[in-house]
Design a protein around this motif. Structure first.
Motif, PDB file in Angstrom:
ATOM      1  N   ILE A 123       1.113  -1.208  -0.461  1.00 26.70           N
ATOM      2  CA  ILE A 123      -0.352   0.094   0.058  1.00 26.70           C
ATOM      3  C   ILE A 123       0.821   1.373   0.475  1.00 26.70           C
ATOM      4  O   ILE A 123       0.479   2.475   0.023  1.00 26.70           O
ATOM      5  N   ALA A 124       2.016   1.167   0.237  1.00 28.45           N
ATOM      6  CA  ALA A 124       3.068   2.641   0.097  1.00 28.45           C
ATOM      7  C   ALA A 124       4.507   2.516  -0.875  1.00 28.45           C
ATOM      8  O   ALA A 124       4.874   1.147  -0.092  1.00 28.45           O
ATOM      9  N   ASN A 125       4.825   3.381  -0.671  1.00 28.14           N
ATOM     10  CA  ASN A 125       5.993   3.254  -1.080  1.00 28.14           C
ATOM     11  C   ASN A 125       7.363   3.379   0.181  1.00 28.14           C
ATOM     12  O   ASN A 125       6.064   3.593   0.985  1.00 28.14           O
ATOM     13  N   LYS A 139      14.037   0.934  -7.803  1.00 27.73           N
ATOM     14  CA  LYS A 139      13.129   0.323  -8.515  1.00 27.73           C
ATOM     15  C   LYS A 139      11.823  -0.202  -8.140  1.00 27.73           C
ATOM     16  O   LYS A 139      12.115  -1.059  -7.375  1.00 27.73           O
ATOM     17  N   PRO A 140      10.793   0.765  -7.351  1.00 26.73           N
ATOM     18  CA  PRO A 140       9.628   1.050  -6.795  1.00 26.73           C
ATOM     19  C   PRO A 140       8.418   0.207  -8.044  1.00 26.73           C
ATOM     20  O   PRO A 140       9.149   0.723  -9.181  1.00 26.73           O
ATOM     21  N   LEU A 141       8.026  -0.456  -7.201  1.00 33.24           N
ATOM     22  CA  LEU A 141       7.199  -1.347  -8.017  1.00 33.24           C
ATOM     23  C   LEU A 141       6.382   0.222  -8.693  1.00 33.24           C
ATOM     24  O   LEU A 141       5.886  -0.383  -9.764  1.00 33.24           O
ATOM     25  N   LEU A 142       5.671   0.754  -7.308  1.00 31.34           N
ATOM     26  CA  LEU A 142       4.658   1.632  -8.415  1.00 31.34           C
ATOM     27  C   LEU A 142       5.877   2.919  -7.966  1.00 31.34           C
ATOM     28  O   LEU A 142       6.059   3.587  -7.074  1.00 31.34           O
ATOM     29  N   LYS A 171      15.288   2.575  11.109  1.00 29.45           N
ATOM     30  CA  LYS A 171      13.613   3.495  11.248  1.00 29.45           C
ATOM     31  C   LYS A 171      13.784   3.496   9.573  1.00 29.45           C
ATOM     32  O   LYS A 171      15.021   3.587   9.042  1.00 29.45           O
ATOM     33  N   ILE A 172      12.531   3.404   9.232  1.00 32.54           N
ATOM     34  CA  ILE A 172      11.981   3.218   7.914  1.00 32.54           C
ATOM     35  C   ILE A 172      10.722   3.546   8.196  1.00 32.54           C
ATOM     36  O   ILE A 172      10.187   4.171   9.337  1.00 32.54           O
ATOM     37  N   ALA A 173      10.602   4.103   6.992  1.00 33.74           N
ATOM     38  CA  ALA A 173       9.217   5.098   6.956  1.00 33.74           C
ATOM     39  C   ALA A 173       8.200   4.485   5.185  1.00 33.74           C
ATOM     40  O   ALA A 173       9.011   4.371   4.535  1.00 33.74           O
ATOM     41  N   LEU A 174       6.974   4.745   5.960  1.00 32.68           N
ATOM     42  CA  LEU A 174       5.856   4.542   5.099  1.00 32.68           C
ATOM     43  C   LEU A 174       5.697   5.806   3.741  1.00 32.68           C
ATOM     44  O   LEU A 174       5.265   6.533   4.771  1.00 32.68           O
ATOM     45  N   LEU A 175       5.758   5.273   3.061  1.00 34.92           N
ATOM     46  CA  LEU A 175       5.395   6.742   2.011  1.00 34.92           C
ATOM     47  C   LEU A 175       3.716   6.947   0.869  1.00 34.92           C
ATOM     48  O   LEU A 175       3.834   5.824   0.182  1.00 34.92           O
ATOM     49  N   ALA A 177       0.107   9.063  -0.346  1.00 37.92           N
ATOM     50  CA  ALA A 177      -0.885   9.896  -0.479  1.00 37.92           C
ATOM     51  C   ALA A 177      -1.578  10.560   0.483  1.00 37.92           C
ATOM     52  O   ALA A 177      -1.389  11.485   0.903  1.00 37.92           O
ATOM     53  N   MET A 178      -2.021   9.624   0.816  1.00 43.37           N
ATOM     54  CA  MET A 178      -2.378   9.476   2.923  1.00 43.37           C
ATOM     55  C   MET A 178      -2.256   9.605   3.787  1.00 43.37           C
ATOM     56  O   MET A 178      -1.791  10.317   5.040  1.00 43.37           O
ATOM     57  N   ILE A 179      -0.606   8.897   4.178  1.00 39.62           N
ATOM     58  CA  ILE A 179      -0.331   9.275   5.324  1.00 39.62           C
ATOM     59  C   ILE A 179       1.400  10.477   5.272  1.00 39.62           C
ATOM     60  O   ILE A 179       2.202  10.523   6.491  1.00 39.62           O
ATOM     61  N   ASP A 180       1.505  10.658   3.985  1.00 48.17           N
ATOM     62  CA  ASP A 180       2.941  11.405   3.707  1.00 48.17           C
ATOM     63  C   ASP A 180       3.871  10.718   4.096  1.00 48.17           C
ATOM     64  O   ASP A 180       4.044   9.753   3.166  1.00 48.17           O
TER      65      ASP A 180
END
Length: 191
Positions: A123-125, A139-142, A171-175, A177-180
């Motif tokens: 659901i996220a980069n 090379k992300p999927l999207l 640490k990691i981050a999910l990116l 449109a909704m969670i920034d």
């Protein structure tokens, strides 16, 4: 006659404001080689945090729906390997991603590796904090709109990310449109 391929965009709306339309418009143009100005189509229903889902094909905008948004609590990730997965455009048909997500077992979310490199979650980069900087898969999927904004700003750098690098990051981050840019420091990885 073949059936038209449908795509979608997820746009954040809050307090009647619509966020990051420039990036969504650019992705639509890249996806179908046609320009739509989403500002002509999106009218938030209220001041709540809303997920606006715009479904379109190569000819027209087909549907627009609004959903009140509640952020998922994601703490556990299942590592999934798939060298054939393809999701370079935001297709409405997410069967390939859903099949991988079904393998998550008791985890909240999956991290997808393709050809031994990290790509995305379902659901996220994703970005990892590694060697004192934030990096995201080359090379992300999207290529997500939030990911692209942070790359353009210089905050996020693209790199090939191995499983070893992922495990070494603190640490990691999910990116999306909704969670920034949602930073996680308390998470677990499962193979």
């Amino acid at each position: 006659m073949s059936e038209a391929i449908n795509y979608f965009e997820t746009v954040k709306c809050e307090d009647y404001e619509v966020f990051n339309l420039t990036y969504h418009n650019k992705r639509i143009a890249k996806t179908i080689a046609k320009n739509f100005d989403l500002s002509e189509y999106i009218t938030p229903l209220n001041e709540k945090l809303l997920r606006c889902k715009i479904v379109y094909n190569s000819d027209e905008i087909i549907d627009i729906k609004y959903f009140e948004y509640k952020k998922k609590d994601i703490r556990n990730f299942k590592i999934i390997k798939d060298d054939k997965i393809e999701y370079s455009k935001k297709y409405l048909n997410r069967d390939s991603l859903n099949k991988l997500f079904e393998q998550k077992e008791s985890c909240d979310e999956i991290m997808i590796f393709k050809n031994s490199l990290l790509t995305d979650t379902s659901i996220a980069n994703i970005a990892i904090y590694y060697d004192n900087s934030w990096i995201t898969p080359k090379k992300p999927l999207l290529n997500g709109t939030t990911r692209q904004r942070y790359i353009n700003s210089g905050f996020l750098k693209e790199a090939d990310i191995t499983l070893k690098m992922l495990k070494e990051s603190k640490k990691i981050a999910l990116l999306n449109a909704m969670i920034d840019f949602d930073i996680l420091e308390d998470y677990s990885l499962y193979s």
